[in-house]
Structures are given as structure tokens and as C-alpha cells.
Scaffold this active site. Sequence first.
Site, mmCIF file in Angstrom:
data_model
loop_
_atom_site.group_PDB
_atom_site.id
_atom_site.type_symbol
_atom_site.label_atom_id
_atom_site.label_comp_id
_atom_site.label_asym_id
_atom_site.label_seq_id
_atom_site.Cartn_x
_atom_site.Cartn_y
_atom_site.Cartn_z
ATOM 1 N N GLU A 64 13.199 -20.800 60.716
ATOM 2 C CA GLU A 64 14.196 -20.188 61.583
ATOM 3 C C GLU A 64 14.171 -20.882 62.941
ATOM 4 O OE1 GLU A 64 13.924 -15.966 62.285
ATOM 5 O OE2 GLU A 64 15.706 -15.989 63.508
ATOM 6 N N GLY A 77 5.226 -15.554 67.466
ATOM 7 C CA GLY A 77 4.355 -14.507 66.942
ATOM 8 C C GLY A 77 4.243 -14.511 65.429
ATOM 9 N N ALA A 78 5.380 -14.476 64.749
ATOM 10 C CA ALA A 78 5.354 -14.365 63.298
ATOM 11 C C ALA A 78 6.754 -14.584 62.757
ATOM 12 C CB ALA A 78 4.860 -12.982 62.886
ATOM 13 N N MET A 79 6.849 -14.716 61.434
ATOM 14 C CA MET A 79 8.141 -14.999 60.818
ATOM 15 C C MET A 79 8.313 -14.214 59.529
ATOM 16 S SD MET A 79 10.988 -16.626 60.934
ATOM 17 C CE MET A 79 12.198 -16.273 59.671
ATOM 18 N N GLU A 80 9.494 -13.605 59.396
ATOM 19 C CA GLU A 80 9.769 -12.628 58.340
ATOM 20 C C GLU A 80 10.238 -13.226 57.018
ATOM 21 O OE1 GLU A 80 11.678 -13.027 61.185
ATOM 22 O OE2 GLU A 80 13.807 -12.753 60.749
ATOM 23 N N GLU A 113 7.981 -7.552 61.439
ATOM 24 C CA GLU A 113 8.330 -8.497 60.362
ATOM 25 C C GLU A 113 8.660 -7.740 59.084
ATOM 26 O OE1 GLU A 113 8.911 -11.235 61.648
ATOM 27 O OE2 GLU A 113 7.690 -10.933 63.436
ATOM 28 N N GLU A 117 17.574 -8.979 65.640
ATOM 29 C CA GLU A 117 16.400 -8.866 66.509
ATOM 30 C C GLU A 117 16.421 -7.615 67.388
ATOM 31 O OE1 GLU A 117 13.919 -10.325 65.771
ATOM 32 O OE2 GLU A 117 14.551 -12.137 64.724
HETATM 33 N N1 B3K Z 1 12.528 -14.249 63.524
HETATM 34 C C1 B3K Z 1 11.326 -14.837 64.051
HETATM 35 C C2 B3K Z 1 11.547 -15.676 65.240
HETATM 36 C C3 B3K Z 1 11.920 -17.078 64.943
HETATM 37 C C4 B3K Z 1 11.869 -17.876 66.220
HETATM 38 C C5 B3K Z 1 12.342 -19.267 66.045
HETATM 39 N N2 B3K Z 1 12.123 -20.041 67.240
HETATM 40 C C6 B3K Z 1 10.324 -13.793 64.386
HETATM 41 C C7 B3K Z 1 10.840 -12.453 64.629
HETATM 42 O O1 B3K Z 1 11.637 -12.195 65.496
HETATM 43 O O2 B3K Z 1 10.476 -11.586 63.895
HETATM 44 ZN ZN ZN Z 2 12.334 -10.407 64.737
#
Ligand code: B3K
Ligand code: ZN
Length: 865
Positions: free
Chosen positions: A116, A256-259, A293, A315
Site C-alpha cells: 500500500e 506501524g502495520a499493514m492490513e 488492522e 482510515e
Molecule cells: N494501511 C496501512 C498504511 C499504509 C501506509 C503506506 N505508506 C496501515 C493502516 O493504516 O492500517
Molecule cells: Zn489503517
Amino acid sequence: PVVKYLADYKAPTHKIETVDLEFHLDDTQTQVFSKMKITPVNGNTLELNGEELKLKSVKVNGEEFSNYKEENEILTLTGLPSEAFTLEIHNEINPKANTALDGLYKSGGMFCSQNEPEGFRRITYFIDRPDNLSVFTTKIIADKKDYPFLLSNGNLIESGDLEDGKHFAVWNDPFAKPAYLYALVAGDLAVIEDTFKTKSGRDVKLQVFVDKGNEEKSHHAMESLKKSMKWDEKRFRLEYDLDIYMIVAVDSFNMGAMENKGLNIFNSAYVLASKETAEDRNFFGIESVVGHEYFHNWTGNRVTCRDWFQLTLKEGLTVFRDQEFSADLNSRSVCRINDVRNLKAAQFPEDAGPQSHPIQPKSYIEMNNFYTMTIYEKGAEVIRMYHTLLGEEGFQRGMDKYFELYDGQAVTTADFTHAMSVANDNYDFSQFRRWYDQAGTPVLDITTKYDEAAKEFTLTVNQSTPATPGQPTKEPFHMPFLLGLLDSAGNDMTLALKNRDDQNDLDRGLLHIKADTETFVFANVNERPVASLNRNFSAPVVLRSDLTDEDFVFLMANDNDDFNRYEAGQALALKNIHAMLKDENHQVDELFIKAWGSILNDNNIDEEFKAVCLSLPSMIDVAATIDIPNYRAIHEAKDKLFKLLANTYKLELASIYNDLSTERPFKVDAKAMGERKLRGFVLACLSTVEEHKELARECFKYATNMTDMMNSLSVMVNENLPGCQESLKEFYDKFKDQTLVMQKWLSVQASSCDDTTFDKVQELMKDEVFDMNVPNLVSALIGSFARNKVQFNHESGRGMKFIAEMIRKVDAINPQSASRLAGAFNDYRKMPADLKEIAKAELTAIVESDKTSKNVYEKLSKTLN
Ligand code: B3K
Ligand code: ZN
């Protein structure tokens, strides 16, 4: 660099229905084979995105195909069949050289991915946009000894051994998804497992993968996952949809993290925790990010975004959901206070500076620059306003409608608003929609008047929103404004409006503010009331009112809204700090000192709430209303006030400290964390008192958990107390092999306002625990210094010159990490002339260099404008 505009949106010309991927993993020459079933929608020219790929071959319907050209990171294929066809592409990538950590890369010994928003195009050629939803199947082939675990999204459908010590695994994800949710992991990991029974009785296998040896530190993440699954079923009636849910922790990660569907990838900072190595805020952060997430599985994955301008659709909504999750599991008032503190400390300044943008931006150069406090946190405030307007039931009806209408689709924020509206008698959100389009924090100027003879109380609310880049004038917003009128006994009066017919929300204290100026006349008000304004921070605004110091003291003691009890204390403290800045001989208001003391001595409020209420406003809160802030002066004024309070109440503070220092078992719950928080706060107070200078060192020596350890260490560092150097050394010796703990050690030293910090940071950069390639470490050391307002703005200009140099260095490695550092210059327009000139020279050089990434270019060119 190319600017992309929301107004230019066009639907894709083709749809990739299914894609079968095959990876032959190799550090520097990974082979990627992609076989796509494609349906044409419009025309026979197809544009595929691709960055840093080596193209090896192209086939259409099984035949070699040469009708393509590759230009500006687009592979254009022409003369394609007008019926459904298959496209096969073979390309090569170099994961080891991928220090940008976008696409497929190596972190430690493992392969992992981050796609992402636009990372998938760094893996293979694709329609890399969120409105192309495909079913993915992945075959991974790799060395079995180095990579015993081969993971991707969905269900494992096949695996086995191959020649030459290799093995393979095949994964299929039955849910069509955009490429940004695709993930791949291969490594030699440890795993902890559990199961969750969903409300319809299905068993879901849960796995958390971590570096070997870290198993014991991953239980809190697993517990948090189970709590999230349960909570989403209960509060939102949403059930998990696959048979397996995996979380993988990696040390090198850009955020932080990715879903990713069924296979979340996490920064290890949001997975690993034990009482010896993690602070309470880390435990809290893990619970909230694991929740966040997980909640994306519905808000983001099942219903996704049409284009990246819609980012807040997933978000803002998911942050709102994770905030509610935390509030339901912990103290609701404290969570709200902390969320608003965070908003004011980071989003308000963003919205008042050169990067200001609406929650739905209209253009961007680099999408990665738009994962901002505005899209996330202000976006969550906007969702919260729907919730306040509609109430929990109405809001949940809207959510049900949202999934009923849009499950499996890529949609827009307007679709979300539509669902909320039709589920609530076609509620009129037309004016409310301005929150999506207009940037800037609105200001409410409020005046009050009590007419004793008529028994009427009049509230006049004037709204205005400052100009922001590209938006010189603004239209008024529709905002929900929660209010209470307190009688002299501190009770809420019954509200009755004399001059308006929109009475229906009055029983919950809800007023609708729509026009530039609104007047509310309350009838039957038998004594002069004290108004509690914008309760629970129902509208995300800057509030200016004619409430007196006496009113604030009254609200601190009596308001039935906890948020406003806190806020009243902040308002009073702020007034005093401002007065001290104007006149260094200013005598701090007795009223405030007394009110602070009554909160300190109030036995009816819990420890955590007490700690947040007693905290002084942040340096940023103070600077917000000053044209050209002098951070050193602000720091000194705050310090002086803090010392005065601490010395006035040293006996009471010492007794609270002692009470909280009796042995108690370590627990991670709101009560225990609140006690540690208050103890840390009281320690910071006492450490400014002459006879307690040794206390922090004592606390450090006997600390049995990281929260107490860091609380005492940071007090010692900030106040330069006895025992500081020994403590830093002992800490280092004990934890130097644990990078997450070393990040704390670096950060606490780089955050000190003391003038020795600059040299210290230079020295720490040479320490073996530091590594410029790891974003967490860059943020802990260089980022902490960049956020250190006093040292960044050092009179000599050395602080900002250093950060400019670091932006250049880091940019060559990782543009996203560099772009975050560049945020330190957002104060540019508020700098004193001499510093501004230094900054200008530095930033101009970066903007004009052709080595600068588009991430940094976009940020700094806006800063200079
Ligand atoms: N969706 C990801 C963030 C991606 C960031 C890309 N630079 C994490 C989150 O918001 O849960
Ligand atoms: Zn998010």
C-alpha cells in the site's frame, strides 16, 4: 514530478479477474511469473504499472507478444484482443537492494512485502490501483532451510518439497482484492498459535510469527487479536471471513502495520511486549494497532477505496473504530482525552501549516505523503461527528447499510455518506460534506450573556476557518455541538431553547451549528449558569470563549463531562503560561494553583484521569497561538510553572508517591496502568524539588518493569539529575541486543532540551545499535531530535542544518523515512527571521537537487511556498 488530480479519475480500461503468481525467491534475482485472466472494459490498449522491474517476457493467450513499450514506469500493450484473454509476464526483481521497503524486500533474514498504496508495481506489472479487484493465487518457491515458512493471503492449498533443498507452497485468497492488500512472507520464524470461534461457530486459526526467541513477547498481541475479533462481532456485528488470520512481525518497516488480507505485516514495535521491555503505552499501542488492522478486514478490505483520494474512507473510519475499541476496553474518558491531545499536538499544526489538506485531498504528487494525521485522525473526528449526529443506533444502521450496498466494491466517501443518510430517513448531510473538502481547523468564538430579569441565557457562536494553501475562503461547516449548562450546585439544567424550533436533540445537549453566526437563547434559566461548551470535543475546533477563570475552576471541579473537566484545567494553565511569556515576573494565579491542588487531592477520581488532568499543555499547544514562538522561552515558562506546582504540593505529592510505591503484582489493565502513569507523573514533579533529587535514580534501580524504568530515566535525562549517566550505561549494557528497547534509549537522549543534546546525537549515530537503514532507528534518534523543538530551533541554526543533512542522507536510502523527517520544517513560516533564512537556503538546495525523491520534493516545495 507529475501531479495527480481527483478530478481526473477515469475507470480502468480492463479488469484483471484472476492472477496466478509464481515466485522463485532469491536475494538479488527473484523471478516473478504472473498469469492474468483479463476482461477488456474499454478499448484494446492496456497500461500496466511497473517500477524497478526487469521485464523478461510477455505472452498473450499463450503466444509471445511484442506489441508493447515501456516508458515512465508504464508498460503499454496495444492491439490486444477485445474478448477476455490471458496475459503472462515474467520479470525479475532485487529484494535485497530494496531499501525503500516498498514492494518485496528483505528485513533481517526474511522476505516480506509492503504494497500500500503503490508497492505492488515494484513486484510485477499490474493494474496497480484499488478499483481493480482480482482473485490472487500464489506459488512461492524457496530454499527450505532458510525459509521454512512460505506465506501469502488466504488459504494454503498445496505444499511440498522440491529438488536442491527447495520447497513450495500455494496460497489462494477467495476474496477478490486490490493489489495493495497482497502480501508475501518467507522466513525462518517462530510462531505462536491460538483459535477463535466466531459467532456463527466457525473456528479460525490464529498465528503470530516473530523472530525466534521472541515467542514469549507475542502473547499480548495474540490476546489483543482475540479481543478485537470479539469486539467487532459485538459492537459492529462483523464476523471474520477466512479460516486463518496471520500476523508477522518485522523490524524494518515504514509504518506501524499493514492490513493485508488474512496476512497482516507488523512493525515489530506493535507486536512484541513484555513487562521488562515494553512500556504501558506500548501495550496500549499494540492492542489498538492489532485492533485497527483487524477492523480493516471489513472497513478497507471487504469495502475498499475507489482511488487513493478516498483514503480517509477506510482510515478515518477504521481509526474511529479502533478508538472506540480502546475506549470500550479501557477508560473511555482518558482515551478521549488522549485522542484529542494527540489531535491537537499533531493534526492541528499540520492543518495550520504548509502541508494542510482536506481529509479528501484534491491532488498529490506522492501518495505516501498522504498517510497523514489529517486523513487518519481528523478523518476519525469526522466519522465521530456522524456518530454524534445520528447516535449509536442510527450510526450502526448506517454501517449495516454501507455493507449491504457496497460489500465487495471499491467506493467513495460520498457512498459512505449516502449509506449513513438513507439508513436515517435521508438525513441531510449536504452541508456536512464540506468537512471532506475544506482544510483548516475551524475556530469558534463564543460569547455568553445572562439576563437575570428575563431568566434567559444567550449563547452566540461565531465560526470561521483560516485560509489554507489553495483555499483562501471557506464556507461554514455543519457541526454537532454538545453543551451543558451547570447550576451553582454543579448539576446540568434542563435545556429549553426559546428562539428555535430544532429542539429535538436538546435532551442530549446537542446543538447544530451551521451558519457563520448562530444565536441560541435558553429560557427558564433561573440562575447564571456556567456553560460547558463542546463537550467530549464533539466538534474538532479551536474554541475561544468569554468564560472566566472562576468558570474554568468551577468546571474543573464540577463538570459532568470528564473531557471538559480536563479541558478547563488546560485552558487555565495555558492562560498562565501565556501571561508568564509576556511578563517574566507574572505571579501565577492563586485560583489555578488551588484548583490544581484540589484535583491532586481528590480521592474520587481515578489515577489515570488525575494524571492527565494535572499534566500541563504541550509546548505545541502553547506555540499554536503565537505568531513566532520562542520554544526555549516556552520550555522555561512551562518548567517554572511545573516547579511552582510541585514545590507547593510537595508533601501531598510525596505521600501519593509512597502510596503508589507499595508492592503490587504487575498487571496490564486500566487500573494498574493508571497507577503507574500517576506514579511517573508524580516522580517527575518531585524530581524538581530539592530534597527529592535522588528519587528518580532510586526508582530506576529498583524498577521491575519498563514503564517505571523509562519514567525515571527520562526524568533523570531531562533534569540532568544525579545518577543519570550510570543509569544510561546500565540500561545500555542490559538491553543493547534488543533493538526495540534501544530505540527508547536513543529517543530519550535525543529528546532532551539541554544544549549538550546536539553533540550527544552525533555520538549516538556512531553507536553500533544505530542503523540508518531501519526506519524505527532513524525515527528514534534523528526523528526525536527533529521533533525536539528547542534543539531543532537552536539559535545557531545547527539543529536545522543537521536535520537538512539527514534528510538528504536518508532520502537516498528510504524516501518515506526522509519525508517524515522533512516534517520538522513545517514551522518554517513561524520561524524567526535569521533561522528562516538558514532553513530557506537548506530547503532550496534540497528541492532543486535532482537526487531528491518526489516524496521529499513534494513536502519541501510546499513548505517553501
Ligand atoms: N494501511 C496501512 C498504511 C499504509 C501506509 C503506506 N505508506 C496501515 C493502516 O493504516 O492500517
Ligand atoms: Zn489503517
